[in-house]
Design a protein around this motif. Structure first.
Motif, PDB file in Angstrom:
ATOM      1  N   ALA A 296       0.833  -1.203   0.000  1.00 18.12           N
ATOM      2  CA  ALA A 296       0.000   0.000   0.000  1.00 18.12           C
ATOM      3  C   ALA A 296       0.870   1.256   0.000  1.00 18.12           C
ATOM      4  N   GLU A 297       1.949   1.221   0.747  1.00 20.65           N
ATOM      5  CA  GLU A 297       2.881   2.352   0.768  1.00 20.65           C
ATOM      6  C   GLU A 297       3.533   2.541  -0.597  1.00 20.65           C
ATOM      7  N   GLN A 298       3.892   1.445  -1.252  1.00 23.66           N
ATOM      8  CA  GLN A 298       4.488   1.543  -2.590  1.00 23.66           C
ATOM      9  C   GLN A 298       3.506   2.162  -3.579  1.00 23.66           C
ATOM     10  N   VAL A 299       2.249   1.708  -3.531  1.00 18.90           N
ATOM     11  CA  VAL A 299       1.234   2.258  -4.432  1.00 18.90           C
ATOM     12  C   VAL A 299       1.037   3.749  -4.169  1.00 18.90           C
ATOM     13  N   ARG A 300       0.952   4.116  -2.903  1.00 18.14           N
ATOM     14  CA  ARG A 300       0.761   5.535  -2.578  1.00 18.14           C
ATOM     15  C   ARG A 300       1.904   6.378  -3.105  1.00 18.14           C
ATOM     16  N   ARG A 301       3.137   5.884  -2.925  1.00 14.10           N
ATOM     17  CA  ARG A 301       4.304   6.632  -3.383  1.00 14.10           C
ATOM     18  C   ARG A 301       4.310   6.773  -4.905  1.00 14.10           C
ATOM     19  N   ILE A 302       4.017   5.678  -5.595  1.00 12.11           N
ATOM     20  CA  ILE A 302       3.989   5.735  -7.059  1.00 12.11           C
ATOM     21  C   ILE A 302       2.896   6.676  -7.531  1.00 12.11           C
TER      22      ILE A 302
END
Length: 314
Positions: A296-302
């Protein structure tokens, strides 16, 4: 980096990640499902910018990556990334799940060490046979323990060994100091191994560590020394290890093997003084909530145009 499509290995994982992210923090990316069976129905190969690999059996998905002309990034659900270590050289970024498996793998390293030293595997076999066989086994207390690998998981393993009053030696690719004290370099192994009773392997697999534990390494260990491998199977020369185990000179507790899965007819199954678990180090009840959180953190960052966490260097 302009990324519009992130492909998940299955709908369940995608839905769990979506449930953790407010709509505005994923509005700029399309979260789809990518698998061999669903690929043609769900999306075009040209659409995929990011692929999240399956946790288990990622090989078939990795084989399909060459079919994605616009692939920009691969995200693993594992700490190790050796199967995709070549991608950064081709301009494809790789982000790992570093931190997700730390506690579970450290737990298993300790559990395998204790189980082997204290004869728990023998006791289980005796229980199946309904045989009461009292024996005196070695304690972990006062053992000379070496941990090869001083990354996040290696440090967590050291933390868990500390209360057991062991004499701990840590080894990495190069010698240095940190907050815990001295770290020895691998070039010092010939001097260190003859005085080591337990070796815990948690080093990454790369050109320098492939078959690090070979015939010479094993020959330098004293009789009855224990090899605990929670790293990668190919860090150990299996043929050399089988020879030492078959002779009854050494002990092994292995969560990873080479080959893997271990074939039913492999000699390692029948060697004495051997405890094998089927690569379950990080696969605990703690895994899923942690991997969903980091994805979820990766998606938010992207989505926000930021760099993902845990990017490996080319």
């Amino acid at each position: 980096m302009s990324i519009t499509t992130i492909a998940f290995p299955n709908s369940e994982l995608r839905n769990r990640v979506i449930a953790r992210i407010p709509a505005h923090q994923r509005a700029n990316v399309d979260l789809v499902v990518f698998s061999d069976a669903e690929r043609s129905a769900k999306l075009s190969r040209d659409d995929v910018d990011v692929v999240i690999l399956p946790y288990m059996d990622s090989g078939p998905t990795i084989e399909l990556l060459d079919e994605l002309p616009n692939l920009r990034m691969v995200i693993t659900q594992t700490t190790g990334f050796d199967p995709v270590a070549h991608l950064p050289e081709r301009g494809i970024q790789v982000a790992t799940a570093s931190g997700v498996h730390t506690g579970g793998t450290a737990e298993l390293a300790l559990a395998l060490t204790l189980a082997s030293l204290r004869g728990i595997d023998d006791a289980v076999r005796s229980q199946v046979s309904r045989v009461w066989e009292h024996q005196r086994h070695r304690s972990l207390q006062d053992r000379r323990v070496m941990i090869i690998g001083v990354g996040e998981i290696g440090s967590a393993i050291a933390d868990r060994f500390d209360p057991f009053e062991v004499q701990l030696t840590r080894v990495a690719s190069t010698a240095r100091e940190d907050d815990r004290g001295k770290i020895h370099g691998v070039d010092e192994l010939p001097e260190l191994l003859p005085h080591t009773e337990v070796v815990v392997l948690i080093t990454p697999l790369n050109e320098g560590t492939h078959h690090l534990v070979d015939e010479k390494f094993l020959s330098l260990l004293p009789d009855n020394a224990l090899i605990v491998n929670v790293a990668r199977g190919k860090v150990v020369d299996t043929e050399a290890l089988v020879a030492e185990l078959a002779a009854g000179r050494l002990h092994a507790a292995l969560d990873v093997t080479d080959p893997e899965p271990l074939p039913r007819n492999h000699a390692l199954w029948g060697t004495p003084n051997t405890l094998i678990t089927p690569h379950v180090g990080g696969d605990t009840s703690a895994f899923e909530p942690r991997v969903v959180k980091i994805l979820a953190e990766q998606v938010r960052r992207i989505n926000d145009g930021e760099q993902p966490v845990n990017l490996i260097k080319a």
